[in-house]
Enzyme design. Structure first.
Site, PDB file in Angstrom:
ATOM      1  N   SER A 179      -9.383   9.319  -2.046  1.00 29.14           N
ATOM      2  CA  SER A 179     -10.326   9.450  -3.361  1.00 29.14           C
ATOM      3  C   SER A 179      -8.686  10.009  -3.773  1.00 29.14           C
ATOM      4  CB  SER A 179     -10.431  10.636  -3.008  1.00 29.14           C
ATOM      5  OG  SER A 179     -12.269   9.168  -2.836  1.00 29.14           O
ATOM      6  N   SER A 199     -12.762   8.257  -4.922  1.00 31.39           N
ATOM      7  CA  SER A 199     -14.090   9.275  -5.909  1.00 31.39           C
ATOM      8  C   SER A 199     -13.636  10.582  -6.606  1.00 31.39           C
ATOM      9  CB  SER A 199     -15.205  10.015  -4.284  1.00 31.39           C
ATOM     10  OG  SER A 199     -14.346  11.035  -4.729  1.00 31.39           O
ATOM     11  N   LYS A 251     -12.590  19.196  -9.181  1.00 25.98           N
ATOM     12  CA  LYS A 251     -13.345  17.985  -8.749  1.00 25.98           C
ATOM     13  C   LYS A 251     -15.129  18.995  -8.888  1.00 25.98           C
ATOM     14  CE  LYS A 251     -13.924  14.221  -5.504  1.00 25.98           C
ATOM     15  NZ  LYS A 251     -13.092  13.443  -4.628  1.00 25.98           N
TER      16      LYS A 251
END
Length: 503
Positions: free
Chosen positions: A185, A161, A85
């Site tokens: 997230s 996210s 990520k």
């Protein structure tokens, strides 16, 4: 080989490499080909590092031992393509934009601990995945890169996210991808994309220091298609790398153990959301019935928590983190922050942190302590809590973006940060986000492990996960339960239309 690739989880792919049925380079080439085939539709990958990954794969293949009986933990995921990520987990030499124009040229010089551990496990990082700007939103629509889309329906969000990670796994680019969770997230995108997502206990996985997270809300782990992949990666990230995979006392070992009957507290409260949709209630009821059929005791309860206080504490801590990443960005990037380099909602939240956050921090931390004590007491009486992951199905792209009027209000507040106006803005903006994504933050505040399990799809074919939480350090309990649910209601071969069309 591509059909074989899709038929295996990360452990299965590593086994193909170990037994010489496939090479690390072959797996990487398939992952890259899948990226090129599906990423134009889902926009999950925001940085590619193909050439370096190819060199690593070729070197791994040339150094592979002749002994195919080696089953050490360090070799358990060797040769498996992996994604990181693009937020909070620096990879030395690779840009870390964090979805923000300000950081788009920021290149860290040192790997984060989670990256170092992933590399040590033999995972081959070949690209980075999209995130909302600085992880602020529960959807993934950064202005810098454009919206990331859900493989189950491209008009809908994959959540956030860690939306890029979830979309990439759901689309079959990789079976397992790094993700992080500061307010849901990992669990939110897992729910949106029909995947398994476990947020470990606070402190379980080492993080980069200093970590700008008031209240220590965030933690790294992954989103995966299989439970066992998540369990093994947690072993590798949390200090069990020196033990044989699946050995007693490991998380992978726990996922293989029989799940004893559990006392499950069944919570239908919407938490920070005003209410749960019919879809979310149906998913919860279905999960409760399934767990009951498996021999677990289901007891409906009320958490007895002041959710208004929870909301205020979470927003206070969240805004302080935003201030650190935005208004104090020079400490990280070496460049002064400029208004035009950040989305207006992120800029506004940073100003909330500067005006209200630090002053309210002691009260927020005290509320966090009370919430943790309350949930600790509850989980001394129950093994697990069952509750919603989200208040509804995946929302449509753009549905939560601020309106023109809201943008004007945000600009006005940041230009003239008067406390009454800031409080009004914060209340209205959070109402919008929490109406859909207000069920996960509680367990970031408490630090207890929680997971989203993909057991339900609505009439429109959109996945809706359900959330289970356990006492601090109780990941083994969750993994036993998850593996039992996975066996009773398999989801691994349930593929979104995009994955079916391009496999």
């Amino acid at each position: 080989m591509q059909s074989d690739y899709l038929a295996h989880d990360a452990i299965g792919l590593a086994e193909l490499v170990r037994t010489r049925q496939a090479s690390a380079r072959e797996l990487l080439d398939i992952a890259i080909a899948r990226t090129e085939a599906v990423n134009p539709a889902i926009n999950a990958i925001v940085l590619k590092d193909y050439d370096a990954a190819r060199q690593r794969a070729s070197q791994s293949d040339s150094n592979r031992p002749n002994d195919t009986t080696d089953t050490s933990a360090q070799d358990a995921l060797n040769g498996v393509p992996f994604l990181i990520k693009d937020l909070g987990a620096p990879v030395a030499g690779l840009r870390m934009a964090m979805g923000s124009r300000h950081y788009r040229h920021f290149v860290p010089e040192v790997d984060a601990p989670v990256v170092t551990l992933a590399k040590a496990a033999g995972l081959n990082i070949f690209a980075k995945t999209s995130t909302s700007e600085l992880g602020q939103m529960p959807y993934t629509e950064p202005e810098l890169f454009g919206p990331c889309r859900n493989p189950w329906n491209l008009d809908h969000t994959p959540g956030g996210s860690s939306g890029g990670a979830a979309a990439a796994v759901a689309a079959g680019i990789v079976p397992l991808a790094h993700a992080s969770d500061g307010g849901g997230s990992i669990r939110i995108p897992a729910s949106c994309c029909g995947l398994f997502g476990l947020k470990p206990s606070r402190g379980r996985v080492p993080r980069a220091t200093p970590t700008p997270s008031a209240g220590e809300l965030g933690i790294d782990h992954a989103i995966s298609r299989s439970v066992r992949d998540s369990a093994l990666l947690l072993d590798l990230l949390a200090g069990n790398a020196g033990r044989p995979p699946g050995a007693p006392g490991t998380f992978l070992g726990a996922s293989r153990e029989r799940c004893k009957p559990l006392n499950i507290a069944y919570v239908t409260e919407a938490m920070l959301a005003p209410s749960l949709s019919a879809d979310a209630r149906a998913a919860l009821d279905d999960a409760a019935q399934l767990a009951s059929s498996l021999g677990h005791n289901i007891e409906p309860i009320s958490l007895g928590i002041d959710f208004a206080a929870v909301r205020h504490a979470f927003l206070s801590l969240w805004s302080v983190t935003a201030e650190e990443l935005v208004l104090n960005a020079e400490r990280i990037s070496g460049r002064k922050p400029l208004r035009g380099e950040f989305e207006i909602s992120t800029w506004a939240m940073a100003h909330v942190g500067r005006k209200l956050g630090e002053r309210g921090l002691p009260a927020a931390l005290e509320e966090q302590r009370r919430i943790t004590a309350r949930l600790t007491d509850l989980l001394n009486r129950f093994d697990v809590v069952l509750c919603a992951t989200l208040a509804g199905a995946p929302i449509k792209i753009g549905e939560m973006q601020p309106t023109s009027a809201e943008r004007m209000q945000m600009r006005a507040v940041t230009a003239m940060p008067l406390e009454p106006l800031i409080k009004k803005l914060l209340n209205e903006a959070s109402n919008k986000a929490f109406a859909w994504a207000g069920c996960t933050e509680l367990f970031n505040l408490s630090g207890q492990p929680a997971m989203s399990v993909p057991l339900y799809w609505n009439a429109r074919g959109l996945p809706i996960g359900v959330q289970f939480a356990a006492r601090d350090g109780g990941e083994a309990t969750l993994l036993r339960l998850a593996a039992q649910l996975e066996a009773a209601r398999p989801w691994f071969d349930r593929r979104p239309p995009l994955m079916q069309a391009r496999s």
